[in-house]
Write a protein that holds these residues in place. Sequence first.
Motif, PDB file in Angstrom:
ATOM      1  N   UNK A 140       0.825  -1.197   0.000  1.00 47.46           N
ATOM      2  CA  UNK A 140       0.000   0.000   0.000  1.00 47.46           C
ATOM      3  C   UNK A 140       0.870   1.262   0.000  1.00 47.46           C
ATOM      4  N   UNK A 141       1.943   1.246   0.775  1.00 52.36           N
ATOM      5  CA  UNK A 141       2.862   2.387   0.812  1.00 52.36           C
ATOM      6  C   UNK A 141       3.519   2.605  -0.560  1.00 52.36           C
ATOM      7  N   UNK A 142       3.893   1.482  -1.160  1.00 53.73           N
ATOM      8  CA  UNK A 142       4.503   1.587  -2.488  1.00 53.73           C
ATOM      9  C   UNK A 142       3.505   2.140  -3.498  1.00 53.73           C
ATOM     10  N   UNK A 143       2.293   1.695  -3.424  1.00 58.98           N
ATOM     11  CA  UNK A 143       1.269   2.154  -4.360  1.00 58.98           C
ATOM     12  C   UNK A 143       0.958   3.637  -4.157  1.00 58.98           C
ATOM     13  N   UNK A 144       0.866   4.074  -2.911  1.00 57.47           N
ATOM     14  CA  UNK A 144       0.570   5.474  -2.607  1.00 57.47           C
ATOM     15  C   UNK A 144       1.713   6.381  -3.066  1.00 57.47           C
ATOM     16  N   UNK A 145       2.944   5.901  -2.934  1.00 56.05           N
ATOM     17  CA  UNK A 145       4.091   6.705  -3.395  1.00 56.05           C
ATOM     18  C   UNK A 145       4.051   6.889  -4.916  1.00 56.05           C
ATOM     19  N   UNK A 146       3.736   5.841  -5.626  1.00 64.37           N
ATOM     20  CA  UNK A 146       3.651   5.940  -7.082  1.00 64.37           C
ATOM     21  C   UNK A 146       2.517   6.868  -7.498  1.00 64.37           C
ATOM     22  N   UNK A 147       1.379   6.779  -6.794  1.00 63.37           N
ATOM     23  CA  UNK A 147       0.263   7.670  -7.095  1.00 63.37           C
ATOM     24  C   UNK A 147       0.627   9.124  -6.815  1.00 63.37           C
ATOM     25  N   UNK A 148       1.375   9.375  -5.776  1.00 67.16           N
ATOM     26  CA  UNK A 148       1.802  10.749  -5.451  1.00 67.16           C
ATOM     27  C   UNK A 148       2.755  11.288  -6.512  1.00 67.16           C
ATOM     28  N   UNK A 149       3.672  10.438  -7.004  1.00 73.06           N
ATOM     29  CA  UNK A 149       4.586  10.881  -8.065  1.00 73.06           C
ATOM     30  C   UNK A 149       3.820  11.223  -9.340  1.00 73.06           C
ATOM     31  N   UNK A 150       2.854  10.416  -9.693  1.00 72.34           N
ATOM     32  CA  UNK A 150       2.086  10.697 -10.886  1.00 72.34           C
ATOM     33  C   UNK A 150       1.272  11.986 -10.738  1.00 72.34           C
ATOM     34  N   UNK A 151       0.692  12.169  -9.548  1.00 68.85           N
ATOM     35  CA  UNK A 151      -0.065  13.411  -9.300  1.00 68.85           C
ATOM     36  C   UNK A 151       0.837  14.637  -9.368  1.00 68.85           C
ATOM     37  N   UNK A 152       2.060  14.538  -8.842  1.00 71.33           N
ATOM     38  CA  UNK A 152       2.993  15.660  -8.895  1.00 71.33           C
ATOM     39  C   UNK A 152       3.418  15.981 -10.333  1.00 71.33           C
ATOM     40  N   UNK A 153       3.682  14.949 -11.080  1.00 72.35           N
ATOM     41  CA  UNK A 153       4.057  15.163 -12.484  1.00 72.35           C
ATOM     42  C   UNK A 153       2.888  15.788 -13.269  1.00 72.35           C
ATOM     43  N   UNK A 154       1.675  15.353 -13.009  1.00 74.97           N
ATOM     44  CA  UNK A 154       0.501  15.911 -13.675  1.00 74.97           C
ATOM     45  C   UNK A 154       0.321  17.383 -13.313  1.00 74.97           C
ATOM     46  N   UNK A 155       0.552  17.703 -12.041  1.00 73.80           N
ATOM     47  CA  UNK A 155       0.429  19.099 -11.600  1.00 73.80           C
ATOM     48  C   UNK A 155       1.474  19.969 -12.289  1.00 73.80           C
ATOM     49  N   UNK A 173      -2.993  20.819  -8.411  1.00 65.90           N
ATOM     50  CA  UNK A 173      -2.114  21.028  -7.249  1.00 65.90           C
ATOM     51  C   UNK A 173      -2.699  20.390  -5.987  1.00 65.90           C
ATOM     52  N   UNK A 174      -4.010  20.587  -5.756  1.00 69.65           N
ATOM     53  CA  UNK A 174      -4.655  19.979  -4.582  1.00 69.65           C
ATOM     54  C   UNK A 174      -4.608  18.436  -4.645  1.00 69.65           C
ATOM     55  N   UNK A 175      -4.786  17.911  -5.867  1.00 67.19           N
ATOM     56  CA  UNK A 175      -4.721  16.445  -6.019  1.00 67.19           C
ATOM     57  C   UNK A 175      -3.331  15.935  -5.706  1.00 67.19           C
ATOM     58  N   UNK A 176      -2.332  16.639  -6.118  1.00 63.65           N
ATOM     59  CA  UNK A 176      -0.949  16.230  -5.831  1.00 63.65           C
ATOM     60  C   UNK A 176      -0.671  16.289  -4.340  1.00 63.65           C
ATOM     61  N   UNK A 177      -1.155  17.336  -3.673  1.00 62.04           N
ATOM     62  CA  UNK A 177      -0.951  17.452  -2.216  1.00 62.04           C
ATOM     63  C   UNK A 177      -1.670  16.297  -1.487  1.00 62.04           C
ATOM     64  N   UNK A 178      -2.877  15.967  -1.948  1.00 64.72           N
ATOM     65  CA  UNK A 178      -3.635  14.861  -1.314  1.00 64.72           C
ATOM     66  C   UNK A 178      -2.893  13.527  -1.449  1.00 64.72           C
ATOM     67  N   UNK A 179      -2.354  13.312  -2.642  1.00 67.05           N
ATOM     68  CA  UNK A 179      -1.623  12.071  -2.855  1.00 67.05           C
ATOM     69  C   UNK A 179      -0.353  12.019  -2.014  1.00 67.05           C
ATOM     70  N   UNK A 180       0.321  13.159  -1.883  1.00 67.64           N
ATOM     71  CA  UNK A 180       1.513  13.185  -1.018  1.00 67.64           C
ATOM     72  C   UNK A 180       1.145  12.905   0.434  1.00 67.64           C
ATOM     73  N   UNK A 181      -0.004  13.418   0.882  1.00 63.72           N
ATOM     74  CA  UNK A 181      -0.432  13.188   2.259  1.00 63.72           C
ATOM     75  C   UNK A 181      -0.773  11.704   2.484  1.00 63.72           C
ATOM     76  N   UNK A 182      -1.449  11.122   1.494  1.00 67.80           N
ATOM     77  CA  UNK A 182      -1.777   9.694   1.607  1.00 67.80           C
ATOM     78  C   UNK A 182      -0.507   8.848   1.614  1.00 67.80           C
ATOM     79  N   UNK A 183       0.482   9.216   0.836  1.00 64.55           N
ATOM     80  CA  UNK A 183       1.754   8.492   0.835  1.00 64.55           C
ATOM     81  C   UNK A 183       2.439   8.606   2.181  1.00 64.55           C
ATOM     82  N   UNK A 184       2.378   9.809   2.805  1.00 65.80           N
ATOM     83  CA  UNK A 184       2.983   9.979   4.127  1.00 65.80           C
ATOM     84  C   UNK A 184       2.265   9.119   5.166  1.00 65.80           C
TER      85      UNK A 184
END
Length: 593
Positions: A140-155, A173-184
């Motif tokens: 789950x941590x690995x998946x959330x990290x990948x989702x956060x990277x994709x959200x950041x690149x999209x932003x 930008x908000x989506x990228x922040x949310x994904x980073x929070x979920x990864x944390x």
Amino acid sequence: MSWGTELWDQFDNLEKHTQWGIDILEKYIKFVKERTEIELSYAKQLRNLSKKYQPKKNSKEEEEYRYTACQAFLSTLNEMNDYAGQHEVISENLTSKIIAGLARYVQELKQERKSHFHDGRKAQQHIETCWKQLESSKRRFERECKEADRAQQYFEKMDADINVTKADVEKARQQAQLRHQMAEDSKADYSSILQKFNHEQREYYYTHIPTIFQQIQEMEERRIVRLGESMKTYAEVDRQVTPIIGKCLDGIVKAAEAIDQKNDSQLVIEAYKSGFEPPGDIEFEDYTQPMKRTVSENSLSNSRGEGKAEPKFGGKAKGKLWPFIKKNKSPKQPKEPLSHRFNEFMTSKPKIHCFRSLKRGLSLKLGSTPEDFSNLPPEQRRKKLQQKVDELNKDIQKEVDQRDAITKMKDVYLKNPQMGDPASLDHKLAEVNQNIEKLRLEAQKFEAWLAEVEGRLPARGEQARRQSGLYDAQSAPAVNNCAQARESSPDGSYTEEQSQESEVKVPAMDFDDEFDDEEPLPAIGTCKALYTFDGQNEGTISVVEGETLYVIEEDKGDGWTRIRRSEDEEGYVPTSYVEVYLDKNAKGAKTYI
């Protein structure tokens, strides 16, 4: 040296090894059990062999045992009987000291082993569950990290594109922040679960598994020690009977050393010596003389007797030497008048061989066993009556159960008429009640007889006396005749030849000899009559004050003791009339006197 530290990863192998240890223990139990069966079979064969060669009573073999060699052989048979008894002791001790204890121990061992390995599997399942949680958190941590990277690149892509509206950029930008929070959050969760797993793993490999394996090791060592102790006991059981077996063999050697060949030779002389003198020389008869020959006085030819006719055998005359002529051992008795023989025939009584045949054979042959078993001795009668009462009570209980079942079925039919007609069960219910009433009346009758016996009443009721009247009427003259026959014998013994002429064969009393061949009960002690007892009832025996007799059966609680005066004269007397001295070494005898 501990299985917990050395074999921490050999759970399955330890499970197989401990099962193998239990199998070894069960194999040893089976071995000892087969040894006991062999000992019992061997003892039985020895006893049968000893019994087979024992001299039969009232036979020619008993006369042969006057010789010391035959007496030694008889002692050997008796010692072999005792020898067989020691093998029975071996079997009993092996069963009580090894088989019974090990069988219980194996069951306890199986339960303990099952408990230990259950705890081990439980610990394994727990650590496996923790590992699965860790793997799930990690993925789950690995998946959330990948989702956060994709959200950041999209932003970043949206922010660099001048054609995208400001709202879309803000949304990315908000989506990228949310994904980073979920990864944390996944990272924190993964870290927590990882720490918990490492703690559980240390507990598993350094605390739980060593403790469980140590307990399994102690259990296995106890099994090994118990097996060794059983093997020692196995040897001790044999060693305990060795001195007694040695005494049996010493008895055989002693009996062999007691053989006296000179004495046996003298017995042969006494048995077969005729007392005749050997014949003298035969004189020479000269046939050359033309004169008439005279018969020599020493000539033994029967063909030249004083005018006596020659005995003819097969038409030819044959002379015999007189010492070897078979003579009639009994002198010829003069014929008695016919009237005297007729009087003897009318006054003679039927011959009864012994009291045992009288008591047991009469009811068997005549087929008239009393319903209350009054033909049996008190203790035997009590047992028979108790057995009959128990059987009747069982039958009553069966009928009661059947009645209850029919009653329940009738109630069901009453509540649910579609299932059946209640009236159809009335006939069966009445029949069962009738059977119960009959069985209860029968049980009351036998319980009354049983209460009479247990009440230690020496005299039976009038009905029992009427039922045993046939026995009382016929046994008295027969017993008197048997006693008169013994008195007429010079040595006091009853023989067939002495009473042959006065014997009258009665078809209804044609007793079999199978009871006479039975072995008499061994004496377990002696007793002295304190008072005179006139045994008039069947199964009892009369005694005189001060008389000493043999005890062959103790008081079984009914107030009667079975005694013997001679081989064929035994019966019951009240226990209070005698003072009993039991032999401590007799089988089944109590230790008090």
